[in-house]
Design an enzyme around this catalytic site. Structure first.
Site, short mmCIF file in Angstrom:
data_model
loop_
_atom_site.label_atom_id
_atom_site.label_comp_id
_atom_site.label_asym_id
_atom_site.label_seq_id
_atom_site.Cartn_x
_atom_site.Cartn_y
_atom_site.Cartn_z
CE LYS B 80 -4.12 1.76 2.75
NZ LYS B 80 -4.67 1.71 3.90
CB SER B 155 -8.28 3.21 3.16
OG SER B 155 -7.25 2.79 3.93
CB SER B 179 -8.30 0.45 5.80
OG SER B 179 -9.04 1.76 5.88
#
Lengths: 484, 496, 101
Positions: B80, B155, B179
């Protein structure tokens, strides 16, 4: 007499003498080229996290013990938020609701009288970076960012600039002696802000206070506070009101001046730092701090007067600097051991020599001091005087040579044949020579003008290059002159 | 067999193949790079080809020299884009960090390197991890590989989509309020949010410090366990990092659930859609069939999770994001005026959702509101934590859906932040309590994946792996949302 | 559930504290959403938190670091290279006066 009473409280920021910064492993060191002691943590890089330095905690505990503050078992780091280029993260890690230390007092002397000034709290926080001004721009050097500080918040119990100065000097002395701070006002490792207000004498309620910032010498603190008190009094007397503001001392104009006004009241939005769980000080850590707490300067001075035979004044001179104090103690102890003297005697002799000869050649810088000769060597030199090898006058000469060559006193005495002549036969021979060469003075002496004895002593000492034992010379001279 | 097939074999399968010499790391990385470069889902923000190929060659050389290989040797892994990787852009999908190259490695990145993983790409995300749909990214939304018109969740949507689309066998995300779990549910994957403190946050760009944890995405629990084992462990640079013993998490995946007590908070399940509820019921039945017992539990304060979380997380975020001020790195906008004008113009470039949360958090901490909002929320947080303590008297894991619905259409909730927040209802309580939680596939509903969330006791991730493993065994693998070996040809250049 | 009271000036004040420039349209858009969100959060007022300690930290005690210098994880060059404006080895910003902000 003024109808106003000054109410002054000081906030002192003292940098802690750790090897590394408060929350990262960068060196805590003054004077390096800009941004050389920086890392992701103290530069506030994305993703970087604080890891607390145990040495900073231990030094704060020392300060607590020395100043009689109460240590909180669980204290909490909090974020203080504001935007400023010297603040890497947009917040300063400090302590707010739950500081590590509460209470305590600064022991101080005012016009010879012992007093103490109460403290509100002592908390840990990180220092900000340094803003430099370069040709119309501000350039930030983060070397100082993250340096550990304790903020020592005093109660508003001081009543004049002189009291504030005495408080600061006493506080600095304690912190320097216990190794917490280097006491350097010029480099900013010991900084002071003052909250100053006035009130009519007898009034309890506090007046509107003005914060005096960036006052970086003891003298300026006294002057700034006294001028500010006078300014506020004049203002009130002419019907004006004191405005809550921040002012600073302008040495050139000899007055306090307002710093640029703030557009809005501060809202620091303190909250517990979620990156830092509570700081726990357990009994073992506190006990260790107690065991390693150095002797405080006041106690040291009292002990010297009591056991080392020093006058209060001499003790004051020798305890003015921690390195000099340690040096003096080493000389006194070394002399006592080498010459078998009682502490009171060795202390007195060591003090006299250190003050008369050594201090002149000593340079101090912060908590460090550079001595002209090592303490054990000076003790050895004074021991040579005690055992009669040399006399006091020769000792000064030998000391000068020690400083010049770095050689031990014994080497110098032996090589230069400076050992005192105590052999009475040898002295007697010289005395007879001197008397034979000066019949006129012999007549004068015998005629009752005994003051010429000094002349004979001088001649004998000259003939022996100062090495004759003066006591022996005196005795022999008197005896031979009486014979005649 | 081609590199593409080994890439599709998952984390453990690919690692085994490299170790056995069935495929070279270089071929595997080449294949992954090919797929990443032709990613149709906007899952990827940066492909790190050269460095990854170089690392792959080193793995191959080490194997040729007979050296021992790490547990992830040769396995392509995506990160990420809020994890710092030295020498690689790290943007948090924000204009504020566009072009910023991280000068240091996050702890998890160091650990992945040490395990031999190939760091091939940085993935798209909601800006600064603030979002539940990946639509707040400054670089465009991510499309769900199961249906490109739908959100992949957020996210960590880019990491989830990259694994679901088989660009990489595994990826790391970060989870503050769900997330990794929610995108795993939306994309049909396994994901773990570890116990708070289990994985160092050093080098993870902070969103909400008391909640953030890094967690793995994979297509199976065992693959997730391999990644988790690589990144878990104490780190002296993170003062919230725990010194907890690790366990045989991979082994736990095959342990079964005989005697496991699964707590079910029935009242909470009412909030889920009928389709999701049906899959959760099926999953609970499957666990029961495998030897677990179902126990009714209540979490009376869990319903306050949304309010508590959306005060606490923005408060912390408002402070964590203060460092993006244009002074030391990242974007600076100067439109004349002094220092404050520079701050305000620079920070005006945050996206609307990030601005909203900074405003909300600043408000909750500001003079006069701290007690009513921030402090009160933190007290209710304590009550939420206590609910779990009580529940774990009666059960070993607490089961709920991961999300109340399947993946929703892109654009459906972008104008309605409160509705978006409310959809996090199932994942927030475990975050607030610092407990470990997984999302594991619970089968398809109308062709779209659903996820079962299981929350465990602190540092008892092993039990969660056991339950996930049992459910996988009962349900079998999900079909692939993309044609087998997508873009396989594209990777042939790297195959030996 | 009704919206919380929140004025445009309050939004501007908070934006100013956070150093975020907002256009007028943005102020209104954010105000409306924030008022709705805060309105929802009013449900917390009904929770009995009497005597409940807050959970600020998920971990109870900070481990302490030894006071040892370690080389920085990032080179000075890399750190300075990231500066939007570097002057003489420092991070340059528009001039500030003592006492600013």
């Amino acid at each position: 007499m003024s109808a106003w009473e000054a109410v002054v409280g000081l906030e002192v920021h003292a940098q802690l003498r750790t090897r590394t910064k408060l929350f990262c492993a960068c060196p805590n060191e003054f004077g390096a080229p800009p941004n050389t002691h920086v890392c992701p943590v103290c530069l506030g890089l994305p993703g970087a996290l604080p890891a607390p330095n145990e040495a900073a905690i231990d030094l704060a505990l020392r300060a607590a013990l020395a100043l009689g503050g109460e240590v909180r078992e669980r204290s909490v780091f909090a974020r203080k938020s504001y935007f400023y280029p010297d603040l890497a993260k947009g917040y300063q890690i400090s302590q707010f609701a739950l500081p590590i230390i509460e209470g305590g007092a600064v022991p101080m002397a005012l016009e010879g009288e012992a007093r103490s000034a109460a403290l509100t709290r002592i908390h840990l926080e990180e220092d900000a970076a340094k803003n430099l001004h370069v040709q119309g721009e501000t350039v930030v050097d983060f070397n100082r960012a993250g340096t550990p500080l304790i903020e020592i918040v005093g109660e508003p119990v001081l009543r004049s600039g002189a009291e504030a100065e005495a408080y600061l000097r006493a506080l600095r002395e304690v912190l320097v002696f216990i190794g917490v701070n280097d006491g350097n006002l010029e480099e900013g490792s010991f900084r002071c802000d003052a909250n100053v207000s006035i009130r009519p004498k007898g009034e309890e309620r506090l007046g509107t206070r003005v914060e005096l910032k960036n006052i970086n010498s003891f003298r300026f603190v006294r002057k700034a506070i006294d001028h500010e008190v006078a300014r506020q009094a004049a203002l009130r007397e002419s019907g004006g009101e004191v405005v809550q503001e921040t002012r600073t001392w302008d040495e050139r104009q000899e007055r306090t001046v307002a710093m640029r006004g703030k557009e809005e009241a501060h809202d620091y939005r303190y909250f517990p730092d979620p990156d830092l769980p509570p700081l726990v000080v357990d009994a073992a850590r506190l006990a260790r701090a107690e065991e390693t707490l150095p002797e405080l300067p006041a106690a040291m001075r009292a002990r010297w007067v009591e056991t080392l035979g020093l006058t209060a004044q001499d003790a004051g001179v020798l305890a003015a600097h921690p390195a000099i104090a340690a040096y003096f103690e080493a000389v006194a102890t070394g002399l006592g051991e080498a010459a078998g003297l009682k502490p009171a005697k060795a202390g007195k002799k060591a003090a006299n020599f250190v003050m008369a000869e050594v201090l002149r050649e000593t340079a101090t810088e912060g908590v460090e001091a550079r001595f002209p000769a090592a303490a054990p060597e000076v003790a050895a030199l004074l021991a040579l005087v005690e055992d009669g090898t040399i006399n006091g006058k020769i000792a000064k000469e030998v000391f000068a040579k020690m400083v010049a060559t770095g050689e031990p006193p014994k080497t110098i005495v032996e090589r230069e044949g400076l050992a005192q002549v105590t052999d009475t036969a040898a002295i007697e021979a010289v005395v007879r020579e001197v008397l034979a060469a000066n019949p006129k003075q012999v007549e004068q002496y015998r005629g009752g003008k005994t003051a010429v004895l000094g002349f004979f002593v001088g001649q004998v000492m000259k003939a022996t290059r100062g090495q004759a034992n003066p006591k022996a010379v005196n005795e022999i001279l008197r005896a031979l002159l009486a014979e005649g | 067999m081609s590199a593409g097939r080994w890439l599709d074999a998952g984390v453990v399968g690919a690692a085994d193949a490299v170790a056995a010499g069935a495929v070279t790391a270089e071929a595997l990385v080449g294949e992954a790079l090919g797929r990443l470069r032709s990613d149709p889902h906007n899952a990827v923000l940066h492909v790190d080809g050269e460095a990854a190929l170089e690392a792959a060659q080193q793995v191959d050389a080490a194997r040729a020299a007979g050296e021992a290989l790490g547990p992830l040797a040769g396995v392509p892994v995506a990160l990420k884009d809020n994890l710092c990787q030295r020498g690689t852009p790290t943007t948090c999908a924000s204009r504020l960090l566009e072009g910023w190259v991280a000068p240091y490695d996050a702890h998890v990145v160091e650990r992945l390197r040490a395990a031999g993983a190939m760091l091939v790409a940085k993935t798209n995300m909601d800006e600064f991890a603030m979002g539940s749909s990946n639509e707040t990214s400054a670089f465009g939304p991510v499309k769900n590989p199961w249906d490109p018109a739908r959100a992949p969740g957020g996210s960590s949507g880019g990491s989830a989509a990259a694994v679901a689309a088989r660009l990489v066998p595994g990826a790391l995300g970060s989870d503050t309020g769900g997330s990794v779990r929610q995108p795993a549910a939306f994309c049909g994957l396994f994901a773990l949010k570890p116990t708070y403190g289990r994985v160092s946050r050093y080098g993870l760009v902070a969103f909400a410090s008391s909640l953030d944890q890094v967690g793995p995405f994979a297509r199976s629990a065992r693959d997730g366990a391999r990644l988790f084992a690589a990144i878990a462990g104490r780190d002296g640079r993170d003062a919230t990092s725990a010194d907890a013993p690790s366990a045989d998490w991979e082994g736990a995946c095959a342990r079964g659930v005989e005697g496991l007590r699964v707590g079910v908070p029935r009242a909470l399940l009412e909030g889920a859609s009928a389709g999701v509820r049906a899959r959760i019921d099926a999953a609970l039945e499957a666990l029961k069939d495998a030897g677990a017992t179902l126990v009714d539990v209540t979490l009376p304060h869990a319903k306050h999770g949304v309010s508590v979380y959306y005060l606490v997380a923005p408060a912390e975020a408002s402070s964590n994001l203060a460092r993006f001020d244009g002074v030391r790195y990242g974007l600076r906008v100067e439109e004349g005026g002094g220092l404050d004008a520079m701050y305000e113009a620079t920070r005006a470039r945050f996206g609307p959702e990030v601005k909203r949360r900074i405003l909300l958090g600043t408000y909750a901490l500001s003079a006069g509101y701290y007690d009513a909002y921030y402090l009160r929320a933190q007290k209710v947080r304590t009550l939420i934590r206590r609910d779990y303590d009580a529940a774990f008297e009666a059960c070993d894991v607490v089961a709920t859906p991961t999300a109340p619905t399947v993946a929703f259409p892109l654009g459906e909730r972008t104008d309605d932040p409160l509705t978006m927040y409310l959809s996090d209802v199932y994942t927030l309580p475990a975050s607030l309590a610092g407990l470990p939680a997984i999302s594991t596939p619970a089968g398809l509903s109308e062709g779209l994946p659903t996820g079962l969330q299981l929350v465990g006791r602190a540092f008892d991730e092993a039990t969660l792996f056991a339950a996930a493993g049992a459910l996988e065994k009962a349900f079998g693998p999900l079909p692939s949302p993309v044609p087998a070996g997508p873009g396989e040809h594209a990777g042939e250049e790297g195959a030996s | 559930m009704s919206d919380a009271e929140l004025s445009p000036d309050e939004v501007r004040h908070v934006a100013r504290l956070a150093r975020i420039a907002l256009e007028d349209a943005e102020v209104e858009a954010q105000r409306a959403q924030l008022a709705r969100i805060l309105g929802h959060m009013a449900e917390l007022d009904a929770v009995d938190v009497e005597g409940v300690e807050p959970t600020f930290h998920a971990v109870t005690e900070a481990p302490l670091r030894r006071d040892e210098v370690r080389p920085a994880e990032a080179s000075r060059e890399a750190l300075l290279e990231a500066a939007p404006r570097e002057v003489e080895g420092g991070f340059a910003v528009p001039q500030v006066m003592e006492g600013d902000t």
